[in-house]
Motif scaffolding. Structure first.
Motif, PDB file in Angstrom:
ATOM      1  N   ILE A 214       0.859  -1.188   0.000  1.00 34.72           N
ATOM      2  CA  ILE A 214       0.000   0.000   0.000  1.00 34.72           C
ATOM      3  C   ILE A 214       0.892   1.234   0.000  1.00 34.72           C
ATOM      4  CG2 ILE A 214      -1.803   1.275   1.206  1.00 34.72           C
ATOM      5  CD1 ILE A 214      -2.596  -1.345   2.563  1.00 34.72           C
ATOM      6  N   GLU A 215       0.610   2.144  -0.919  1.00 38.66           N
ATOM      7  CA  GLU A 215       1.371   3.395  -0.986  1.00 38.66           C
ATOM      8  C   GLU A 215       0.408   4.565  -0.881  1.00 38.66           C
ATOM      9  OE1 GLU A 215       4.898   1.667  -3.879  1.00 38.66           O
ATOM     10  OE2 GLU A 215       3.544   3.161  -4.684  1.00 38.66           O
ATOM     11  N   THR A 216       0.897   5.667  -0.358  1.00 42.73           N
ATOM     12  CA  THR A 216       0.129   6.899  -0.316  1.00 42.73           C
ATOM     13  C   THR A 216       0.947   7.979  -1.015  1.00 42.73           C
ATOM     14  OG1 THR A 216      -1.044   8.461   1.107  1.00 42.73           O
ATOM     15  CG2 THR A 216       0.986   7.506   1.991  1.00 42.73           C
ATOM     16  N   VAL A 217       0.269   8.800  -1.800  1.00 45.75           N
ATOM     17  CA  VAL A 217       0.982   9.797  -2.590  1.00 45.75           C
ATOM     18  C   VAL A 217       0.127  11.054  -2.741  1.00 45.75           C
ATOM     19  CG1 VAL A 217       0.170   8.785  -4.781  1.00 45.75           C
ATOM     20  CG2 VAL A 217       2.225  10.178  -4.765  1.00 45.75           C
ATOM     21  N   ASN A 218       0.771  12.203  -2.607  1.00 47.63           N
ATOM     22  CA  ASN A 218       0.134  13.487  -2.863  1.00 47.63           C
ATOM     23  C   ASN A 218       0.567  13.902  -4.256  1.00 47.63           C
ATOM     24  OD1 ASN A 218      -0.381  16.327  -3.056  1.00 47.63           O
ATOM     25  ND2 ASN A 218      -0.675  16.331  -0.843  1.00 47.63           N
ATOM     26  N   VAL A 219      -0.355  13.841  -5.208  1.00 50.24           N
ATOM     27  CA  VAL A 219       0.008  14.013  -6.618  1.00 50.24           C
ATOM     28  C   VAL A 219      -0.160  15.434  -7.140  1.00 50.24           C
ATOM     29  CG1 VAL A 219      -0.440  11.613  -7.191  1.00 50.24           C
ATOM     30  CG2 VAL A 219      -2.293  13.274  -7.378  1.00 50.24           C
ATOM     31  N   THR A 220      -0.876  16.261  -6.463  1.00 53.20           N
ATOM     32  CA  THR A 220      -1.212  17.650  -6.808  1.00 53.20           C
ATOM     33  C   THR A 220      -2.120  17.808  -8.028  1.00 53.20           C
ATOM     34  OG1 THR A 220       0.779  18.190  -8.103  1.00 53.20           O
ATOM     35  CG2 THR A 220       0.875  18.570  -5.712  1.00 53.20           C
ATOM     36  N   VAL A 221      -2.163  16.865  -8.945  1.00 50.99           N
ATOM     37  CA  VAL A 221      -3.128  16.856 -10.062  1.00 50.99           C
ATOM     38  C   VAL A 221      -3.281  15.420 -10.564  1.00 50.99           C
ATOM     39  CG1 VAL A 221      -2.731  19.228 -10.886  1.00 50.99           C
ATOM     40  CG2 VAL A 221      -1.380  17.361 -11.817  1.00 50.99           C
ATOM     41  N   TRP A 222      -4.399  15.118 -11.219  1.00 51.90           N
ATOM     42  CA  TRP A 222      -4.677  13.769 -11.705  1.00 51.90           C
ATOM     43  C   TRP A 222      -3.648  13.301 -12.737  1.00 51.90           C
ATOM     44  CZ3 TRP A 222      -6.210   9.287 -10.654  1.00 51.90           C
ATOM     45  CH2 TRP A 222      -6.604   8.371 -11.618  1.00 51.90           C
ATOM     46  N   GLY A 223      -3.146  14.189 -13.572  1.00 58.25           N
ATOM     47  CA  GLY A 223      -2.148  13.802 -14.574  1.00 58.25           C
ATOM     48  C   GLY A 223      -0.907  13.185 -13.943  1.00 58.25           C
ATOM     49  N   THR A 224      -0.464  13.720 -12.830  1.00 56.78           N
ATOM     50  CA  THR A 224       0.678  13.154 -12.117  1.00 56.78           C
ATOM     51  C   THR A 224       0.342  11.764 -11.593  1.00 56.78           C
ATOM     52  OG1 THR A 224       1.337  15.384 -11.472  1.00 56.78           O
ATOM     53  CG2 THR A 224       2.335  13.563 -10.256  1.00 56.78           C
TER      54      THR A 224
ATOM     55  N   GLU B  31      -5.042  15.072  -3.241  1.00 53.89           N
ATOM     56  CA  GLU B  31      -4.931  16.219  -4.164  1.00 53.89           C
ATOM     57  C   GLU B  31      -5.035  15.822  -5.633  1.00 53.89           C
ATOM     58  OE1 GLU B  31      -4.524  19.634  -3.449  1.00 53.89           O
ATOM     59  OE2 GLU B  31      -3.213  19.795  -1.718  1.00 53.89           O
ATOM     60  N   GLN B  32      -5.984  14.933  -5.968  1.00 53.05           N
ATOM     61  CA  GLN B  32      -6.151  14.575  -7.385  1.00 53.05           C
ATOM     62  C   GLN B  32      -6.882  15.685  -8.155  1.00 53.05           C
ATOM     63  OE1 GLN B  32      -9.491  14.338  -7.704  1.00 53.05           O
ATOM     64  NE2 GLN B  32     -10.312  12.918  -6.240  1.00 53.05           N
ATOM     65  N   LYS B  33      -7.525  16.595  -7.443  1.00 52.76           N
ATOM     66  CA  LYS B  33      -8.136  17.804  -8.009  1.00 52.76           C
ATOM     67  C   LYS B  33      -9.119  17.543  -9.156  1.00 52.76           C
ATOM     68  CE  LYS B  33      -4.561  20.842  -6.355  1.00 52.76           C
ATOM     69  NZ  LYS B  33      -3.540  21.822  -6.637  1.00 52.76           N
ATOM     70  N   LEU B  34      -9.942  16.513  -8.982  1.00 55.28           N
ATOM     71  CA  LEU B  34     -10.994  16.214  -9.949  1.00 55.28           C
ATOM     72  C   LEU B  34     -12.351  16.563  -9.357  1.00 55.28           C
ATOM     73  CD1 LEU B  34      -9.823  12.698 -11.170  1.00 55.28           C
ATOM     74  CD2 LEU B  34      -9.720  14.828 -12.465  1.00 55.28           C
ATOM     75  N   LEU B  35     -13.130  17.359 -10.078  1.00 57.39           N
ATOM     76  CA  LEU B  35     -14.490  17.657  -9.665  1.00 57.39           C
ATOM     77  C   LEU B  35     -15.371  16.442  -9.945  1.00 57.39           C
ATOM     78  CD1 LEU B  35     -14.818  21.279 -11.089  1.00 57.39           C
ATOM     79  CD2 LEU B  35     -14.475  20.608  -8.688  1.00 57.39           C
ATOM     80  N   ASP B  36     -16.554  16.418  -9.351  1.00 58.37           N
ATOM     81  CA  ASP B  36     -17.499  15.321  -9.605  1.00 58.37           C
ATOM     82  C   ASP B  36     -17.678  15.083 -11.099  1.00 58.37           C
ATOM     83  OD1 ASP B  36     -18.396  14.257  -7.106  1.00 58.37           O
ATOM     84  OD2 ASP B  36     -19.564  16.079  -6.772  1.00 58.37           O
TER      85      ASP B  36
END
Length: 158
Positions: free
Chosen positions: A44-54, A71-76
């Motif tokens: 199991i890994e945890t990651v703060n990606v700042t955007v979905w592309g990352t 921080e995937q920053k995707l709206l519904d």
């Protein structure tokens, strides 16, 4: 960031009772009649990606079975397309959407992704800030059903 789950260790291979087999990256392989490995564990890994592309780039390189994303920053309105893309790459996911900031930007958004062959069921709950946490039950071979929570919290609060 906070990710909660079962203790992890890297596994070489696991075979389910119905013959499904995983390779070292957790990808389902051809059927096999071999017995399950008693040393099965989830990475199991945890990651703060700042955007979905990352996050997409990360999915291509990780050997994890489960990833908790902040921080995937995707709206519904964008989650359905992101979910379809994740499924195409062999991942299943549960999501908490990002929110729009007062200045028109995006903030927050969490997700838990699991490789194909691992069960995931979203837990419906009411965290204080629904944009910063998501929870799911994870079901994997030889392990008990486990609650996994991906969350992160604001800093600099008084």
């Amino acid at each position: 960031m906070l990710a909660v789950g079962v203790p992890c260790n890297k596994r070489e291979r696991e075979t389910w009772s119905d013959g499904r087999e995983w390779d070292q990256k957790g990808i389902l392989k051809r059927p096999s009649n071999e017995a399950p490995s008693p040393n099965f564990g989830l990475n199991i890994e945890t990651v703060n990606v700042t955007v979905w592309g990352t996050a997409l780039d990360y999915l291509d390189t990780t050997e994890a079975h489960i990833i908790c994303i902040q921080e995937q920053k995707l709206l519904d309105s964008s989650i359905n397309d992101a979910n379809k893309h994740a499924n195409t790459e062999g991942w299943k996911a549960v999501w908490a959407p990002a929110r729009e900031t007062p200045k028109g930007g995006l903030s927050s958004g969490t997700a838990i992704l699991v490789r194909e062959g691992i069960g995931i069921t979203k837990v419906e709950w009411a965290p204080t800030d629904r944009y910063r946490a998501v929870a799911a039950f994870i079901e994997a071979p030889s392990l008990p059903r486990t609650l996994c929570i991906a969350a992160y919290f604001q800093t600099g609060l008084d």
